[in-house]
Write an enzyme that holds these catalytic residues in place. Sequence first.
Site, PDB file in Angstrom:
ATOM      1  N   GLU A 112      55.421  43.273  49.993  1.00 38.75           N
ATOM      2  CA  GLU A 112      54.614  43.311  48.787  1.00 38.75           C
ATOM      3  C   GLU A 112      54.673  44.705  48.171  1.00 38.75           C
ATOM      4  OE1 GLU A 112      51.396  39.819  49.967  1.00 38.75           O
ATOM      5  OE2 GLU A 112      50.732  41.911  49.965  1.00 38.75           O
ATOM      6  N   HIS A 245      43.833  43.259  39.871  1.00 40.36           N
ATOM      7  CA  HIS A 245      45.092  42.631  40.280  1.00 40.36           C
ATOM      8  C   HIS A 245      45.924  42.380  39.028  1.00 40.36           C
ATOM      9  CE1 HIS A 245      48.030  40.009  42.119  1.00 40.36           C
ATOM     10  NE2 HIS A 245      47.519  40.305  43.297  1.00 40.36           N
ATOM     11  N   ARG A 291      49.584  48.300  42.678  1.00 41.57           N
ATOM     12  CA  ARG A 291      48.870  47.443  41.739  1.00 41.57           C
ATOM     13  C   ARG A 291      48.301  48.199  40.539  1.00 41.57           C
ATOM     14  NH1 ARG A 291      45.629  43.591  46.086  1.00 41.57           N
ATOM     15  NH2 ARG A 291      47.435  42.324  46.651  1.00 41.57           N
ATOM     16  N   HIS A 352      39.736  42.650  40.976  1.00 43.43           N
ATOM     17  CA  HIS A 352      40.183  42.014  42.217  1.00 43.43           C
ATOM     18  C   HIS A 352      39.515  42.561  43.462  1.00 43.43           C
ATOM     19  CE1 HIS A 352      42.851  39.841  44.857  1.00 43.43           C
ATOM     20  NE2 HIS A 352      43.359  40.944  45.368  1.00 43.43           N
ATOM     21  N   ARG A 387      43.852  50.399  46.850  1.00 44.02           N
ATOM     22  CA  ARG A 387      44.189  49.660  48.069  1.00 44.02           C
ATOM     23  C   ARG A 387      45.645  49.212  48.052  1.00 44.02           C
ATOM     24  NH1 ARG A 387      44.241  44.080  49.721  1.00 44.02           N
ATOM     25  NH2 ARG A 387      43.637  43.419  47.635  1.00 44.02           N
TER      26      ARG A 387
END
Length: 532
Positions: A112, A245, A291, A352, A387
Amino acid sequence: MPHQFDVLIVGSGLAGLSAALLLSATQRVAVITKRAVHEGSSGWAQGGIAAVWDKRDSFAAHVDDTLVAGAGLCDLAATRFVVEQAPQAIAWLQSMGVPFSEEDGQLHLTREGGHSARRIVHVTDATGAAVQRTLIERVRQTPNISLFENHTLVDLITSTKLAQHRTQPVRALADQPNRCLGLYALDDTTDEVLTFEAPHTILATGGAGKVYLYTTNPDTATGDGIAAAWRAGCRVQNMEFIQFHPTCLYHPHAKSFLISEAVRGEGGRLLLPDGTRFMPQHDPRAELAPRDVVARAIDFEMKKGGLDCVYLDISHQPLAFLQEHFPNIYARCLELGIDISKQPIPVVPAAHYTCGGVLADLAGRTDVAGLYAIGETACSGLHGANRLASNSLVECMVFARAASQAISASPPAPTVPLPAWDDSRVTDSDECVVISHNWDELRRFMWDYVGIVRTNKRLERAAHRIALLQGEIQEFYAHFHVTRDLLELRNLVQVADLIVRSAQARHESRGLHFSRDYPQLDTDPRPTTLTP
């Protein structure tokens, strides 16, 4: 009579259920959750759990990726602690029976955004749901765990609050630091406020995504634990860092449906309506950038072009691949008339993840004795200013184990009789429209003024409106019977205040906090810590 337990756990996500199972061998545990046990955010997590599993990977690489994503504000000790404990957490879930996806007899690892290697352990594209189903079944079969569903946290009971309201001093609490003694919870089925008593309380209530108009979070994400801990006397940290997100499905009938990070990990490309790819112009990592970078790029392109959304294209992958790796995303999009094997997916950013929270140490301990915070409710130091994808579920398990071990090793705490909830001087409200109106107003101005891009003026406007709402809500709370809607709104407004105050205190742009008035990076970044 109060309900008496050894440990109270507020929240039934991965953090709460893991702690309950780990404690149940020696402790009588109550799990208090405001909806059904499966309705928290953990079950919505699609991507997976980050852990070093491949021999070609390393703890050092995972730590470095986390530090890079955290933009200079991760706590190094906390980051190493979580990364090094992650494989043990995966092994524990395997022992619980979680059916992780495999390939050639080995765990299948995906990649990811922000990760330098494939290290995401997953169950197709519905990891959270699979983990939650497994743990819920275990919890229901464990005699030492009592589940209280449809019970909403009203407030924590602390020794300081108790001493302030007692006419006679309580000897057991004299000259002792502030301690959590239990809590009040509203039973939504009877409208009765119940008293729960325990020497240890764990807050595992998740984040506060519902403070924003658009979010990937379920309706339960109203910041209950953060707000209650603040009122109890706990510091909070880094509340300005709200992760948006990049890819929430844009469709009128697709409330809060997330398009997993793993879609970009498997080659998905972000496109403008005319088919132009834009991420390489914003970052050399393109779609695999962290992100915050991707969300700001999408926000920029949408504002620049006056667009309702952008598009995520994975149609170059074979149909069989998509059905195997993303069965839920494929099926949900198809229900809405979008065949992802043939056409791109319309997406927008959405709130998110709450990277900050209640300040907690490596055992989950807060500033109030006997009170612990774990999972998204806590600020452990792992996430810093942003994060890294799939670090959240492993954080839940690592700190659930750490808090459980600390509780099991702690000496006996003083017990004090707790008073019943007093609602003798309040009445039923005949103006519930005030709550729904204020809820809507809050979420809209937080989206407009405290979103992906911020300015001093926007933050000032938000702060002014929050102050007005706090006055109205406190008056409502003081004069009328509590309801779940009122309690959630009270908590959301408190968390909104903490977010805005934290954002106003940071005079730079870092990670998830981007200010047009302070576009530069400070050379000596510090966490933002607020004290009640």
